[in-house]
Design a protein around this motif. Structure first.
Motif, mmCIF file in Angstrom:
data_model
loop_
_atom_site.group_PDB
_atom_site.id
_atom_site.type_symbol
_atom_site.label_atom_id
_atom_site.label_comp_id
_atom_site.label_asym_id
_atom_site.label_seq_id
_atom_site.Cartn_x
_atom_site.Cartn_y
_atom_site.Cartn_z
ATOM 1 N N GLU A 252 4.588 0.364 -14.725
ATOM 2 C CA GLU A 252 3.736 0.686 -13.576
ATOM 3 C C GLU A 252 3.209 2.113 -13.676
ATOM 4 O OE1 GLU A 252 5.748 -2.136 -10.109
ATOM 5 O OE2 GLU A 252 6.607 -0.174 -10.543
ATOM 6 N N LYS A 253 4.074 3.020 -14.119
ATOM 7 C CA LYS A 253 3.657 4.412 -14.291
ATOM 8 C C LYS A 253 2.520 4.503 -15.302
ATOM 9 C CE LYS A 253 5.232 8.737 -16.282
ATOM 10 N NZ LYS A 253 6.306 9.409 -16.990
ATOM 11 N N LYS B 36 0.878 -1.177 0.000
ATOM 12 C CA LYS B 36 0.000 0.000 0.000
ATOM 13 C C LYS B 36 0.912 1.222 0.000
ATOM 14 C CE LYS B 36 -2.405 -1.815 3.534
ATOM 15 N NZ LYS B 36 -1.901 -3.137 3.430
ATOM 16 N N VAL B 37 0.751 2.081 -1.013
ATOM 17 C CA VAL B 37 1.649 3.219 -1.190
ATOM 18 C C VAL B 37 0.880 4.483 -1.585
ATOM 19 C CG1 VAL B 37 3.610 1.772 -1.887
ATOM 20 C CG2 VAL B 37 2.093 2.687 -3.625
ATOM 21 N N ILE B 38 1.564 5.605 -1.431
ATOM 22 C CA ILE B 38 1.084 6.893 -1.950
ATOM 23 C C ILE B 38 2.182 7.425 -2.857
ATOM 24 C CG2 ILE B 38 0.464 9.264 -1.388
ATOM 25 C CD1 ILE B 38 -0.639 8.369 1.223
ATOM 26 N N LEU B 39 1.796 7.880 -4.039
ATOM 27 C CA LEU B 39 2.782 8.403 -4.987
ATOM 28 C C LEU B 39 3.274 9.777 -4.555
ATOM 29 C CD1 LEU B 39 1.360 7.317 -8.437
ATOM 30 C CD2 LEU B 39 2.971 6.151 -6.951
ATOM 31 N N ASP B 40 4.474 10.119 -5.003
ATOM 32 C CA ASP B 40 5.111 11.373 -4.587
ATOM 33 C C ASP B 40 4.285 12.610 -4.923
ATOM 34 O OD1 ASP B 40 5.574 11.209 -7.338
ATOM 35 O OD2 ASP B 40 7.756 11.370 -7.174
ATOM 36 N N ALA C 224 7.079 5.822 -5.080
ATOM 37 C CA ALA C 224 5.972 5.298 -4.282
ATOM 38 C C ALA C 224 6.440 5.216 -2.832
ATOM 39 C CB ALA C 224 5.562 3.926 -4.797
ATOM 40 N N PHE C 225 5.707 5.873 -1.928
ATOM 41 C CA PHE C 225 6.040 5.895 -0.510
ATOM 42 C C PHE C 225 5.132 4.929 0.237
ATOM 43 C CE2 PHE C 225 7.576 9.906 -2.029
ATOM 44 C CZ PHE C 225 8.677 10.213 -1.246
ATOM 45 N N LEU D 85 10.436 3.396 0.319
ATOM 46 C CA LEU D 85 10.275 4.138 -0.936
ATOM 47 C C LEU D 85 10.840 3.322 -2.082
ATOM 48 C CD1 LEU D 85 10.181 7.301 -2.219
ATOM 49 C CD2 LEU D 85 12.614 6.925 -2.037
ATOM 50 N N PHE D 86 10.134 3.323 -3.213
ATOM 51 C CA PHE D 86 10.687 2.709 -4.420
ATOM 52 C C PHE D 86 10.157 3.451 -5.635
ATOM 53 C CE2 PHE D 86 6.930 0.239 -3.230
ATOM 54 C CZ PHE D 86 6.197 0.192 -4.404
#
Length: 175
Positions: A65-66, A24-28, A88-89, A58-59
């Motif tokens: 994926e983008k 589960k991530v949030i983009l920059d 992705a954080f 972070l990755f």
């Protein structure tokens, strides 16, 4: 005099959380908006403090994926023309970013981000707990309740016409 809290609800943050590579991530770009800085400023702060952002915090997204993120998330369509790949954080990375930025707004928004991740984790745990209890009940009662248990499982299953998963499934789950 009490400070006023941020004006955005936790649901707004929940809508920004994606599942990419099983995380589960949030983009920059989204995190920068929440923290009240530009994406460039956020990524510069991350680069200056790269030792605080290991791979599980972070990755960077791959080009593929983008492309999928831009296709599936309307609010990220401007990333289509960006030459750089978004970062992705994870939950921990988002908090570390708030600490690195060290602004009052970033700290307050960081709290909202943590609350959103915790709420999602609780929802997932609640569904798993319900499924476990249903299995226990099914073992205790004879086959005459089988129809009831099947109906409950159908209600628990996500609708095929309106999938609620955000992001991508891991390759192991696609089989």
């Amino acid at each position: 005099m009490k400070k006023q809290l941020l004006a955005f609800p936790i649901e707004r943050v929940e809508n920004l959380i994606l599942v990419i590579r099983g995380e589960k991530v949030i983009l920059d770009a989204d995190l920068a908006k929440l923290y009240g800085v530009s994406t460039k400023a956020l990524n510069q702060a991350v680069r200056r403090n790269h030792s605080r952002f290991p791979a599980d915090f972070l990755f960077p997204l791959t080009a593929k994926e983008k492309e999928k993120v831009v296709t599936n998330c309307d609010h990220l369509r401007k990333l289509k023309f960006s030459r750089t790949l978004p970062n992705a954080f994870t939950e921990h990375g988002a908090i570390m970013a708030a600490n690195v930025l060290n602004s009052e707004r970033a700290v307050e928004a960081g709290l909202q981000v943590v609350r959103a991740f915790v709420k999602l984790r609780q929802m997932l745990a609640s569904n798993a707990n319900l499924a476990r209890k249903l299995n226990d009940l099914e073992k205790r009662y004879d086959h005459q309740f089988k129809i009831v248990f099947e109906a409950i499982r159908q209600l628990m299953a996500p609708s095929a016409s309106n999938p609620k998963q955000i992001g991508f499934r891991s390759r192991a789950l696609k089989k």
